[in-house]
Design a protein around this motif. Sequence first.
Motif, PDB file in Angstrom:
ATOM      1  N   UNK A   1      25.675 -88.380  32.614  1.00 49.99           N
ATOM      2  CA  UNK A   1      25.728 -89.352  33.690  1.00 49.99           C
ATOM      3  C   UNK A   1      24.626 -89.625  33.332  1.00 49.99           C
ATOM      4  N   UNK A   2      24.626 -91.699  32.863  1.00 44.53           N
ATOM      5  CA  UNK A   2      23.679 -92.146  32.511  1.00 44.53           C
ATOM      6  C   UNK A   2      23.104 -93.570  32.695  1.00 44.53           C
ATOM      7  N   UNK A   3      22.531 -94.267  33.910  1.00 44.51           N
ATOM      8  CA  UNK A   3      22.792 -94.967  34.953  1.00 44.51           C
ATOM      9  C   UNK A   3      21.315 -95.731  34.333  1.00 44.51           C
ATOM     10  N   UNK A   4      21.269 -96.964  33.760  1.00 46.83           N
ATOM     11  CA  UNK A   4      20.342 -97.921  33.305  1.00 46.83           C
ATOM     12  C   UNK A   4      19.035 -98.134  34.220  1.00 46.83           C
ATOM     13  N   UNK A   5      17.756 -98.142  33.715  1.00 48.14           N
ATOM     14  CA  UNK A   5      17.219 -98.438  34.558  1.00 48.14           C
ATOM     15  C   UNK A   5      16.516 -99.194  33.916  1.00 48.14           C
ATOM     16  N   UNK A   6      17.146-100.609  34.867  1.00 49.77           N
ATOM     17  CA  UNK A   6      16.627-102.448  34.490  1.00 49.77           C
ATOM     18  C   UNK A   6      16.936-103.354  35.270  1.00 49.77           C
TER      19      UNK A   6
ATOM     20  N   UNK B   1      25.103 -98.520  23.241  1.00 55.41           N
ATOM     21  CA  UNK B   1      25.748 -98.372  24.218  1.00 55.41           C
ATOM     22  C   UNK B   1      25.079 -98.952  25.628  1.00 55.41           C
ATOM     23  N   UNK B   2      23.836 -98.840  25.622  1.00 54.78           N
ATOM     24  CA  UNK B   2      23.237 -99.415  26.253  1.00 54.78           C
ATOM     25  C   UNK B   2      23.194-100.784  26.648  1.00 54.78           C
ATOM     26  N   UNK B   3      23.078-101.446  25.346  1.00 52.59           N
ATOM     27  CA  UNK B   3      22.974-102.678  25.643  1.00 52.59           C
ATOM     28  C   UNK B   3      24.742-103.197  25.798  1.00 52.59           C
ATOM     29  N   UNK B   4      26.328-102.748  25.921  1.00 52.38           N
ATOM     30  CA  UNK B   4      26.847-103.097  26.770  1.00 52.38           C
ATOM     31  C   UNK B   4      27.220-102.818  27.895  1.00 52.38           C
ATOM     32  N   UNK B   5      26.337-101.480  28.630  1.00 54.74           N
ATOM     33  CA  UNK B   5      26.414-101.145  29.954  1.00 54.74           C
ATOM     34  C   UNK B   5      25.779-101.804  31.036  1.00 54.74           C
ATOM     35  N   UNK B   6      26.877-102.920  31.369  1.00 52.77           N
ATOM     36  CA  UNK B   6      26.043-103.791  32.733  1.00 52.77           C
ATOM     37  C   UNK B   6      24.637-102.828  33.873  1.00 52.77           C
ATOM     38  N   UNK B   7      23.311-103.359  34.211  1.00 52.50           N
ATOM     39  CA  UNK B   7      22.807-102.838  34.921  1.00 52.50           C
ATOM     40  C   UNK B   7      22.893-102.234  35.835  1.00 52.50           C
ATOM     41  N   UNK B   8      24.530-102.575  36.723  1.00 52.11           N
ATOM     42  CA  UNK B   8      24.590-101.815  37.786  1.00 52.11           C
ATOM     43  C   UNK B   8      25.736-100.619  37.305  1.00 52.11           C
ATOM     44  N   UNK B   9      25.877-100.389  35.966  1.00 55.04           N
ATOM     45  CA  UNK B   9      26.909 -99.717  35.445  1.00 55.04           C
ATOM     46  C   UNK B   9      26.269 -98.095  34.721  1.00 55.04           C
TER      47      UNK B   9
END
Length: 251
Positions: A246-251, A109-117
């Motif tokens: 709610x999970x927001x990428x840290x990258x 899931x983390x792979x397919x979510x955009x960095x701003x997603x």
Amino acid sequence: MEQAHDDVNRQWFVEYAHRTIRPGGRVLDYGCGAGGLVRLLLAAGFDAHGCDIKWPGADYHWLDMPEADRLHYFEPGGRLPFDDDSFDLVVSDQVFEHVEPIEESVPEIERIVKPTGVHYHHFPSVEVWREGHIGIPFSHRMPPGRARLLYTTALRRLGFGKFKDERPAKIWAEEKLDWIDAWTVYRPETEILALFGRNSTVRHCEIGYCRFRAGDRQPLKALLGIDALTPAYEWLFRRLGFMALECRPRR
């Protein structure tokens, strides 16, 4: 009653998408089942897709649906059929308590979510008091055996339980307990937060869902609007229902 509750859940996910991403953004329903939420998201103007595994005995009749080209199967724990950074939002509704290979599934899931997603999930932890699939409190915490069967049978005879029918209470209890043993995995909240928090900032969002469900019921709406009580409300909801993460990428 179950269908009405399900409708409210789906309506909330559509509302959450409106609040969270741009109009027309790309959304994935992870564990989409028969595609009901995908249809609602499409009707709301989002570029919606769904994916699920092939559950034994499950037939979603996707080929008979106009949205069939937007629904995809994948292998449990395997690679999702989407490119990197391809979704603004990924949601799941009561899915991760059924996912055994969670260590492989969350990174996908983390792979397919955009960095701003963002990815957003509803599912219970082991700390929940009432087992949500059969409606018997604490049945998921007890070890398999005669004591659990007697306990579940007794509560069924007292009127507890979900999806009740005419079967004798003991037979009902045996089959329901076999189902949760086979198809559910309850994990501690600390373990869940650590896993989802490896590469993302994780926030509890139960209060947003509760306020949405309150609708126009003013006394309840006013009570839920007391910000100082939000931590207590969210803790209680997680014990009675499920987590909203709610999970927001840290990258």
